[in-house]
Design an enzyme around this catalytic site. Structure first.
Site, PDB file in Angstrom:
ATOM      1  N   GLY A 156      44.049  47.591  48.836  1.00  0.00           N
ATOM      2  CA  GLY A 156      44.206  47.055  50.175  1.00  0.00           C
ATOM      3  C   GLY A 156      42.910  46.837  50.924  1.00  0.00           C
ATOM      4  N   SER A 157      41.805  46.628  50.206  1.00  0.00           N
ATOM      5  CA  SER A 157      40.542  46.413  50.925  1.00  0.00           C
ATOM      6  C   SER A 157      40.530  45.057  51.639  1.00  0.00           C
ATOM      7  CB  SER A 157      39.337  46.557  49.993  1.00  0.00           C
ATOM      8  OG  SER A 157      39.330  45.524  49.046  1.00  0.00           O
ATOM      9  N   MET A 183      50.639  41.876  42.811  1.00  0.00           N
ATOM     10  CA  MET A 183      50.544  41.615  41.372  1.00  0.00           C
ATOM     11  C   MET A 183      51.809  40.990  40.771  1.00  0.00           C
ATOM     12  SD  MET A 183      47.485  42.249  40.838  1.00  0.00           S
ATOM     13  CE  MET A 183      47.357  42.208  39.046  1.00  0.00           C
ATOM     14  N   LEU A 185      55.472  34.941  42.879  1.00  0.00           N
ATOM     15  CA  LEU A 185      56.610  34.651  43.765  1.00  0.00           C
ATOM     16  C   LEU A 185      57.359  33.423  43.251  1.00  0.00           C
ATOM     17  CD1 LEU A 185      54.947  35.223  47.247  1.00  0.00           C
ATOM     18  CD2 LEU A 185      56.229  36.858  45.826  1.00  0.00           C
ATOM     19  N   HIS A 190      42.017  34.832  45.268  1.00  0.00           N
ATOM     20  CA  HIS A 190      41.842  34.997  43.816  1.00  0.00           C
ATOM     21  C   HIS A 190      40.356  35.195  43.522  1.00  0.00           C
ATOM     22  CE1 HIS A 190      42.768  34.630  39.609  1.00  0.00           C
ATOM     23  NE2 HIS A 190      41.722  33.841  39.494  1.00  0.00           N
ATOM     24  N   ASP A 236      51.792  28.057  45.538  1.00  0.00           N
ATOM     25  CA  ASP A 236      52.879  27.177  45.115  1.00  0.00           C
ATOM     26  C   ASP A 236      53.563  27.801  43.898  1.00  0.00           C
ATOM     27  OD1 ASP A 236      51.239  26.694  42.969  1.00  0.00           O
ATOM     28  OD2 ASP A 236      50.711  24.639  43.535  1.00  0.00           O
ATOM     29  N   GLY A 260      53.096  27.508  40.802  1.00  0.00           N
ATOM     30  CA  GLY A 260      52.265  27.816  39.644  1.00  0.00           C
ATOM     31  C   GLY A 260      51.487  29.117  39.834  1.00  0.00           C
ATOM     32  N   GLU A 274      34.986  38.378  49.159  1.00  0.00           N
ATOM     33  CA  GLU A 274      36.386  38.208  49.589  1.00  0.00           C
ATOM     34  C   GLU A 274      36.586  38.732  51.009  1.00  0.00           C
ATOM     35  OE1 GLU A 274      38.768  38.639  45.343  1.00  0.00           O
ATOM     36  OE2 GLU A 274      38.780  40.303  46.723  1.00  0.00           O
TER      37      GLU A 274
HETATM   38  C1  GRF Z   1      41.248  41.174  44.946  1.00  0.00           C
HETATM   39  O1  GRF Z   1      40.180  41.151  44.025  1.00  0.00           O
HETATM   40  C2  GRF Z   1      41.945  39.841  44.987  1.00  0.00           C
HETATM   41  O2  GRF Z   1      41.103  38.769  44.673  1.00  0.00           O
HETATM   42  C3  GRF Z   1      43.005  39.969  43.934  1.00  0.00           C
HETATM   43  O3  GRF Z   1      43.410  41.306  44.006  1.00  0.00           O
HETATM   44  C4  GRF Z   1      42.349  42.113  44.507  1.00  0.00           C
HETATM   45  C5  GRF Z   1      42.901  42.936  45.636  1.00  0.00           C
HETATM   46  O4  GRF Z   1      41.995  43.908  46.046  1.00  0.00           O
HETATM   47  N1  GRF Z   1      44.069  39.011  44.155  1.00  0.00           N
HETATM   48  P1  GRF Z   1      42.320  44.794  47.343  1.00  0.00           P
HETATM   49  O5  GRF Z   1      43.647  45.499  47.087  1.00  0.00           O
HETATM   50  O6  GRF Z   1      42.378  43.879  48.510  1.00  0.00           O
HETATM   51  O7  GRF Z   1      41.177  45.763  47.417  1.00  0.00           O
END
Ligand code: GRF
Length: 207
Positions: free
Chosen positions: A15-16, A95, A98, A114, A146, A148, A179
């Site tokens: 959840g960072s 993970m 949908l 991503h 979407d 895919g 991110e």
């Molecule tokens: C991130 O690297 C994101 O790109 C991927 O999952 C990870 C989630 O990390 N979809 P966090 O739980 O937000 O730390």
């Protein structure tokens, strides 16, 4: 009547990214309210992060499949988001893919982050894929969701260098830091209604 822009977050892990977005909301950088956090993993750090910030947080059992929600779970997730009057669904390390009814309920209103410069390296462990492929630039992508896998229209991207001495872990860490900057910026633009979509192209209107 509720007039604020309401964000619902789905995550399965640490959840960072959720924390980065919640901090940006608290700091007034995103004009929105964190309405609810949902997880398919009871022990996920994201639920603890949310509860520590007094944001409603719930574990919803995902059902019998490994990579998607079953029908009962899908209905429970959608209903929890609707009850919380969510305007935007933010996937932050969720993970599961949908499917149909979920996508239809929030069409054009689900975003994901991503850890690669899409369309390169969709799927799992993209930082490892990038390193193995030998690219010199890696990064992250925020995109609409979407039907895919990691294939929706791209909202924003941020690049980081790949260094000769990188391990999968060090590259992953550098991407993760990028991110935490990119995702709040993209969510802020969505909350301010500064984003429009023309085919596959996402245009950022000037504020
Ligand atoms: C991130 O690297 C994101 O790109 C991927 O999952 C990870 C989630 O990390 N979809 P966090 O739980 O937000 O730390």
């Amino acid at each position: 009547m509720n007039t604020s822009f309401r964000i619902g977050v789905l995550g399965s892990g640490k959840g960072s990214n959720f924390a980065a977005i919640a901090e940006a909301v608290a700091a007034g950088k995103i004009p929105a309210e964190m309405a609810v956090v949902l997880s398919d993993v009871e022990s996920a750090g994201i639920l603890t992060h949310a509860r520590n910030r007094s944001i409603p947080a719930r574990f919803i059992p995902p059902g019998k499949f490994r990579t998607k929600l079953d029908e009962v779970a899908e209905r429970a997730f959608v209903s929890a988001l609707q009850t919380a009057q969510v305007d935007l669904v933010v996937l932050a390390g969720f993970m599961r893919v949908l499917k149909g009814d979920f996508l239809r309920a929030y069409e054009g209103r689900i975003v994901n982050i991503h850890p690669s410069l899409l369309p390169c390296f969709p799927g799992l462990e993209s930082w490892r894929q990038a390193l193995d492929h030998g690219v010199k630039v890696a990064g992250c992508t925020v995109h609409f969701v979407d039907a895919g896998v990691d294939s929706g229209a791209i909202i924003g991207q941020s690049a980081v260098p790949v260094l000769d001495e990188d391990t999968p872990e060090s590259l992953h860490q550098r991407i993760h830091a990028a991110e935490h900057e990119l995702y709040p910026q993209c969510v802020a633009a969505l909350a301010r209604n500064e984003i429009s979509v023309v085919g596959r192209r996402v245009i950022w209107k000037k504020s």
